[in-house]
Design a protein around this motif. Structure first.
Motif, PDB file in Angstrom:
ATOM      1  N   GLY A  67     -95.088 -93.295 110.024  1.00 37.01           N
ATOM      2  CA  GLY A  67     -95.357 -94.684 109.641  1.00 37.01           C
ATOM      3  C   GLY A  67     -94.199 -95.611 109.987  1.00 37.01           C
ATOM      4  N   ILE A  68     -92.983 -95.174 109.663  1.00 36.77           N
ATOM      5  CA  ILE A  68     -91.797 -95.967 109.985  1.00 36.77           C
ATOM      6  C   ILE A  68     -91.691 -96.192 111.495  1.00 36.77           C
ATOM      7  N   CYS A  69     -91.936 -95.123 112.269  1.00 43.39           N
ATOM      8  CA  CYS A  69     -91.820 -95.209 113.728  1.00 43.39           C
ATOM      9  C   CYS A  69     -92.881 -96.134 114.331  1.00 43.39           C
ATOM     10  N   VAL A  70     -94.125 -95.993 113.881  1.00 50.27           N
ATOM     11  CA  VAL A  70     -95.204 -96.837 114.400  1.00 50.27           C
ATOM     12  C   VAL A  70     -94.950 -98.303 114.060  1.00 50.27           C
ATOM     13  N   PHE A  71     -94.535 -98.568 112.821  1.00 50.93           N
ATOM     14  CA  PHE A  71     -94.283 -99.948 112.405  1.00 50.93           C
ATOM     15  C   PHE A  71     -93.153-100.562 113.230  1.00 50.93           C
ATOM     16  N   GLY A  72     -92.070 -99.805 113.422  1.00 49.63           N
ATOM     17  CA  GLY A  72     -90.953-100.316 114.211  1.00 49.63           C
ATOM     18  C   GLY A  72     -91.337-100.574 115.654  1.00 49.63           C
ATOM     19  N   ALA A  73     -92.095 -99.646 116.251  1.00 49.45           N
ATOM     20  CA  ALA A  73     -92.515 -99.808 117.648  1.00 49.45           C
ATOM     21  C   ALA A  73     -93.438-101.017 117.804  1.00 49.45           C
ATOM     22  N   ALA A  74     -94.378-101.192 116.866  1.00 54.97           N
ATOM     23  CA  ALA A  74     -95.296-102.331 116.922  1.00 54.97           C
ATOM     24  C   ALA A  74     -94.534-103.649 116.782  1.00 54.97           C
ATOM     25  N   SER A  75     -93.503-103.649 115.945  1.00 52.84           N
ATOM     26  CA  SER A  75     -92.696-104.865 115.782  1.00 52.84           C
ATOM     27  C   SER A  75     -92.019-105.248 117.093  1.00 52.84           C
ATOM     28  N   LEU A  76     -91.520-104.238 117.825  1.00 57.21           N
ATOM     29  CA  LEU A  76     -90.894-104.507 119.116  1.00 57.21           C
ATOM     30  C   LEU A  76     -91.921-105.033 120.119  1.00 57.21           C
ATOM     31  N   ILE A  77     -93.103-104.421 120.148  1.00 54.56           N
ATOM     32  CA  ILE A  77     -94.165-104.865 121.057  1.00 54.56           C
ATOM     33  C   ILE A  77     -94.575-106.302 120.762  1.00 54.56           C
ATOM     34  N   MET A  78     -94.535-106.685 119.471  1.00 56.77           N
ATOM     35  CA  MET A  78     -94.957-108.029 119.070  1.00 56.77           C
ATOM     36  C   MET A  78     -94.126-109.115 119.754  1.00 56.77           C
ATOM     37  N   THR A  79     -92.908-108.808 120.120  1.00 56.10           N
ATOM     38  CA  THR A  79     -92.050-109.812 120.754  1.00 56.10           C
ATOM     39  C   THR A  79     -92.485-110.137 122.185  1.00 56.10           C
ATOM     40  N   PHE A  80     -93.445-109.357 122.726  1.00 50.39           N
ATOM     41  CA  PHE A  80     -93.880-109.578 124.105  1.00 50.39           C
ATOM     42  C   PHE A  80     -95.306-110.114 124.215  1.00 50.39           C
TER      43      PHE A  80
END
Length: 487
Positions: A104-117
């Protein structure tokens, strides 16, 4: 139990003979580590949500989104979280809470990074769904792990500290969200999530022992999960297209599917949601209903006020964020004391008092208009913060203390689902009122009167709901020691 696994299933399973997960002893140091990891994840998701609420007018301008589409930026995240929370709570009980928590932590962090694009509103909503899936894994396991690690005499205090981290995220989200949005643009909000997620993931891998999987070998109820998900999707999409007849049809279909889900789950050997938890404990059932009502009546307040402060009052995102800090700041102060008190005193009175103060705050917001002074808004936000702080941690303590160890994951998932369903319903009510009063148009000075009218009707409905919540909080009865439901 098989002789080769003595004392390895002290929490019990539907079939204890197949469980092989040892219940490791937990030292005081390990308790502190577990609490630290919970604090980081508890801070992460509400910080993101409250920061995004502040940035919504800026996001709306960037993508030329109407009021309802703008609501979906917040609602898509909540819907995805609610869809997957109960299934992930059950999967955590079967395969290990640490494993699901880490993913969950990993998916949330990765999605947050993707959101910047993201480049379009459709991409943004899609990635918000991905964030919601990660949040569901976190929500469905954090409280369960804390409850498993801390005994009843320490549990309320630990939960209070965890909830304080949630409120700290809520408190800092509007301020830093506003500062970042004004200084660096709305995308900068999501960068903050990445280092926090990385820190939490490293601590989980490095320091967290055990898996806390008390139902190894049970079958996962895929059919029940699908019925549940279809029901929630129909409800929320229906809310967003009311008053169109298709919206009403979808809401009815959603309610029927939820009813079918309840019926189906009672006939399964390994249900994704054990309905007996509701039927065998009045405290568990009514505490969850009270939580559902409380979140339904309060979540959209920050969303509505963020729009009001920036549109009709003309404040910057940064200034609006500073104002909205008032409520979660007082929640953060009150919650740990309320949690500690609930270890020694019955949660019924504390939670009911909190619900009453929340209803008072919502009632006072009914009179909000373009000329309402700023001091009035801040005072009412403080009342709401104190009320919710008094309600939340004692209510969670009552819920988690009412079930056996093997149901901690499911009970945590149910409690978090009540919160997310309430938040979804709150946003659904806001979307429904916008659709009826304003329509699918961008909010501009020409329709500010209709926007203010929408606020009025929203707070009327929220006040009525919260008054009903006082009844459920009182009617659950007193908690004598630890009322355990064994399923």
């Amino acid at each position: 139990m098989s002789p080769d696994v003595p004392a390895l299933c002290d929490a019990g399973c539907q079939d204890p003979a197949i469980c092989r997960m040892p219940a490791l002893p937990v030292t005081a140091t390990e308790k502190r580590i577990v609490l630290l990891i919970a604090i980081l994840s508890g801070f992460l998701t509400p910080f993101d949500g409250s920061a995004v609420n502040i940035a919504l007018p800026t996001i709306g301008s960037a993508f030329h989104m109407d009021a309802i589409s703008l609501s979906w930026v917040a609602t898509a995240y909540l819907l995805a979280s609610a869809l997957f929370l109960v299934p992930f709570g059950k999967l955590a009980d079967i395969y290990g809470r640490k494993k699901i928590y880490l993913w969950g932590i990993c998916v949330f962090g990765a999605a947050s990074l993707i959101m910047t694009f993201v480049a379009t509103e459709q991409q943004m909503i899609a990635v918000r769904v991905l964030q919601g899936i990660g949040a569901a894994m976190i929500f469905g396991t954090a409280i369960a792990i804390l409850t498993a690690v801390f005994p009843p005499g320490e549990r309320g205090k630990a939960l209070g500290i965890y909830i304080t981290s949630v409120y700290l995220g809520l408190s800092l989200g509007p301020f830093f969200g506003g500062v970042l949005t004004d200084a660096f643009g709305w995308r900068s909000i999501f960068y903050i999530n990445v280092p926090i997620a990385i820190t939490a993931a490293v601590l989980i891998v490095w320091k967290l022992r055990g898996e806390w999987a008390e139902c190894v070998g049970e079958k996962f109820d895929l059919a029940g999960s699908l019925i549940y998900n279809l029901g929630l999707i129909a409800l929320m999409v229906g809310f967003s297209v009311l008053p169109d007849i298709s919206g009403g049809a979808l809401v009815v279909a959603g309610l029927l599917l939820i009813g079918a889900f309840v019926w189906y789950e009672q006939r399964q050997a390994f249900p994704v949601l054990n309905m007996q938890l509701f039927f065998k404990s009045r405290i568990f059932a009514f505490s969850n209903v009270a939580a559902l009502i409380n979140y339904s009546a309060t979540y959209a307040v920050a969303f509505l006020l963020s729009l009001d402060l920036q549109y009709t009052k003309g404040f910057s995102a940064e200034y609006a964020g500073v104002i909205l800090i008032a409520s979660p700041f007082f929640q953060m102060i009150v919650s740990p004391f309320a949690g500690k008190l609930s270890d020694k005193h019955d949660s019924q009175v504390l939670s009911s008092l909190g619900m009453g103060l929340t209803a008072l705050g919502l009632f006072l917001f009914i009179f909000l208009n373009e000329s309402t002074p700023l001091w009035y808004i801040i005072v009412v936000l403080i009342i709401l913060g104190i009320g919710f702080g008094l309600f939340s941690s004692p209510n969670i303590n009552a819920i988690m203390s009412a079930v056996d160890k093997r149901y901690y994951g499911v009970a945590s998932g149910i409690n978090s689902t009540m919160r997310l369903l309430g938040q979804m319903l709150s946003m659904g009510i806001a979307m429904m009122i916008f659709a009826i009063v304003i329509g699918q148009v961008e909010i501009t000075p020409a329709n500010y009167p209709q926007f203010t009218q929408s606020l009025h009707w929203a707070f009327v409905l929220f006040t009525v709901m919260c008054v009903a919540g006082i009844y459920f909080s009182l009617a659950r009865g007193k908690q004598e020691g630890q009322t355990v439901v064994e399923g």
